[in-house]
Design an enzyme around this catalytic site. Structure first.
Site, PDB file in Angstrom:
ATOM      1  N   GLU A  88     -26.762  -1.942  22.776  1.00  0.00           N
ATOM      2  CA  GLU A  88     -25.796  -2.762  22.032  1.00  0.00           C
ATOM      3  C   GLU A  88     -25.485  -2.163  20.663  1.00  0.00           C
ATOM      4  O   GLU A  88     -26.388  -1.901  19.863  1.00  0.00           O
ATOM      5  CB  GLU A  88     -26.328  -4.194  21.871  1.00  0.00           C
ATOM      6  CG  GLU A  88     -25.319  -5.133  21.220  1.00  0.00           C
ATOM      7  CD  GLU A  88     -25.770  -6.576  21.218  1.00  0.00           C
ATOM      8  OE1 GLU A  88     -25.338  -7.318  20.323  1.00  0.00           O
ATOM      9  OE2 GLU A  88     -26.556  -6.953  22.107  1.00  0.00           O
TER      10      GLU A  88
ATOM     11  N   LYS B   1     -31.460 -15.000  20.666  1.00  0.00           N
ATOM     12  CA  LYS B   1     -31.044 -13.768  21.332  1.00  0.00           C
ATOM     13  C   LYS B   1     -30.957 -12.641  20.301  1.00  0.00           C
ATOM     14  O   LYS B   1     -31.331 -11.492  20.582  1.00  0.00           O
ATOM     15  CB  LYS B   1     -29.706 -13.973  22.023  1.00  0.00           C
ATOM     16  CG  LYS B   1     -29.243 -12.780  22.867  1.00  0.00           C
ATOM     17  CD  LYS B   1     -28.370 -11.816  22.098  1.00  0.00           C
ATOM     18  CE  LYS B   1     -27.921 -10.664  22.983  1.00  0.00           C
ATOM     19  NZ  LYS B   1     -27.119  -9.654  22.242  1.00  0.00           N
TER      20      LYS B   1
ATOM     21  N   ASP C 143     -43.637  -4.579  28.624  1.00  0.00           N
ATOM     22  CA  ASP C 143     -42.879  -5.395  29.574  1.00  0.00           C
ATOM     23  C   ASP C 143     -42.000  -6.385  28.818  1.00  0.00           C
ATOM     24  O   ASP C 143     -42.448  -7.465  28.432  1.00  0.00           O
ATOM     25  CB  ASP C 143     -43.860  -6.130  30.494  1.00  0.00           C
ATOM     26  CG  ASP C 143     -43.172  -6.883  31.618  1.00  0.00           C
ATOM     27  OD1 ASP C 143     -41.947  -7.081  31.548  1.00  0.00           O
ATOM     28  OD2 ASP C 143     -43.868  -7.279  32.567  1.00  0.00           O
TER      29      ASP C 143
ATOM     30  N   HIS D 269     -19.916  -5.511  13.512  1.00  0.00           N
ATOM     31  CA  HIS D 269     -20.197  -5.192  14.911  1.00  0.00           C
ATOM     32  C   HIS D 269     -19.075  -4.372  15.526  1.00  0.00           C
ATOM     33  O   HIS D 269     -19.319  -3.366  16.208  1.00  0.00           O
ATOM     34  CB  HIS D 269     -20.394  -6.485  15.701  1.00  0.00           C
ATOM     35  CG  HIS D 269     -20.651  -6.269  17.157  1.00  0.00           C
ATOM     36  ND1 HIS D 269     -21.873  -5.856  17.633  1.00  0.00           N
ATOM     37  CD2 HIS D 269     -19.839  -6.383  18.240  1.00  0.00           C
ATOM     38  CE1 HIS D 269     -21.811  -5.734  18.954  1.00  0.00           C
ATOM     39  NE2 HIS D 269     -20.589  -6.051  19.338  1.00  0.00           N
TER      40      HIS D 269
END
Length: 438
Positions: free
Chosen positions: A85, A280, A296, A393
């Protein structure tokens, strides 16, 4: 509709690729060429990657980036991050630099215990089961001595085993609830091996227990498995400074900024729709380091999101307050990580990442990961409460929009110059490129 195939796993890698190419692509040769173009030229290294999972046909690359200037408990770290991202690494780096000039991140590991359970059905007298468990508890330890010997040498092993009555939620349902200390290993295989032996011991001893009726002797073990909800493996990370010190170029009014940040976090604390996106952003930072260090990330995600719901409603993982003109910003999360075993000893880039972090212990890695998550969260909230999230962004995303058009160096410079002072969107970039090439 494609034909079903039997014995796919037994085919060679070449034949697997040929089957995929012939059945799913209009131009099989091009598909085959693309798949093979991602193979590693070093055949030994490629074989290592092929052996990580089953039915491999090629490698799927993600970028490995670095986020420097993380000051954690007085020590500087350069943090490796694996993520696709745009702007995540840049945002984490910016936050790390910002807080390094204001005292850095303070972290505390409260515990590093992990949990595993044997889930079973007992159709009988609860008091008799409790007495039985007390009498055979030592057997669980004795029967796993071979499994735990090496872990005990490193200071780990089985911490405790308790019997839990869950019949209020499911008829005749009980657990052996065990806690483990696995030191620098994540310990999944170790824990599961112990649990499976606990199950065997439980069933064996029940058959020979004289106080049980024939029905009570027939304990039904449903499953034995570790839990990724590691509520005994918690790390706290925090930053703080006088409100006046929050000031910088994009924060001309630090008091207003601090108050707005606190309100933004309060919204995430009370509104689940916002909390999910808020968290998130935290996971953008956490997952990137977890992946880079061969841990993991699915287990970490599951455990952390469960923790965000521990009080009955999904809520913000991070918190903030203003007290005596001090802005404080913190987070507590469960993190079960390892720095030995698994991919940490197999994947060359995982080894590299751990070298960059100066070979941290599992507890130290917990602190680094948590700090990166909080840094990422701070960067996102700072953008949201000031310029808006899209400005930074989309400027970082500009290169990804340009790439499919195969712009040459001159075109790229013109495009980048134009969007220094213009809003970046996919349609705006496409239109500009089309006009540029007319």
């Amino acid at each position: 509709m494609k034909n079903n195939i039997n014995g796919f796993s037994k085919l060679s890698k070449e034949k697997k690729i040929d089957w995929i190419a012939q059945n799913y692509f209009s131009e099989p040769e091009k598909a085959t060429q693309l798949i093979k173009s991602y193979w590693n030229a070093d055949t030994k290294l490629q074989q290592l990657h092929d052996d990580f999972i089953e039915n491999t046909i090629t490698n799927f690359y993600l970028p490995l980036g670095l986020s420097p200037n993380f000051l954690i408990n007085g020590k500087y770290y350069t943090v490796p991050m694996v993520i696709e991202e745009s702007s995540v690494v840049a945002a984490a780096s910016k936050s790390a630099k910002y807080w390094s000039e204001r005292g850095g991140f303070k972290t505390t590991v409260f515990n590093t215990e992990k949990i595993g359970q044997v889930h079973f059905i007992f159709n009988g007298d609860k008091s008799k089961l409790e007495t039985f468990f007390t009498k055979i508890k030592a057997k669980f330890h004795e029967d796993t001595n071979g499994t735990t010997a090496n872990m005990q040498k490193r200071g780990g092993g089985i911490v405790d085993i308790v019997l839990k009555d869950k019949t209020a939620v499911l008829e005749n349902y009980y657990q052996l609830h065990a806690t483990f200390q696995t030191k620098d290993s994540m310990g999944a295989n170790f824990i599961n091996s112990c649990l499976e032996q606990f199950a065997k011991t439980l069933k064996r001893e029940a058959v020979h227990y004289s106080d049980f009726t024939s029905d009570e002797k027939d304990i039904e073990v449903i499953m034995s498995i570790l839990s990724n909800y590691v509520t005994n493996c918690i790390v706290r990370v925090e930053v703080s400074c006088p409100i006046a010190e929050l000031a910088e170029k994009n924060i001309p009014n630090p008091k207003e900024f601090a108050e707005k940040m606190v309100k933004a976090i309060r919204i995430a604390e009370v509104e689940p729709y916002r909390a999910v996106t808020h968290n998130k952003g935290i996971m953008n930072g956490i997952d990137a380091v977890v992946l880079a260090t061969g841990n993991d990330f699915r287990a970490v995600e599951a455990g952390i999101h469960a923790y965000a719901s521990k009080d009955g409603q999904y809520t913000s993982l991070s918190h903030a307050k203003i007290e005596n003109d001090i802005f404080s910003y913190w987070m507590e999360i469960p993190l079960a990580l390892g720095t030995v075993g698994g991919l940490t000893s197999l994947h060359p880039l995982v080894k590299l990442a751990l070298e960059i972090l100066e070979k941290p212990s599992a507890a130290e890695l917990m602190q680094i990961v948590a700090a990166t998550g909080l840094a990422q969260n701070f960067a996102a909230l700072r953008s949201l409460t000031t310029t808006g999230i899209q400005e930074g962004h989309m400027k970082m995303h500009l290169g990804n929009i340009i790439n499919p058009f195969e712009a040459n160096t001159e075109e790229r410079l013109i495009i980048e110059k134009h969007f220094e002072n213009n809003t970046v969107s996919h349609s705006a970039v496409v239109t500009f490129i089309e006009n540029l090439r007319k």
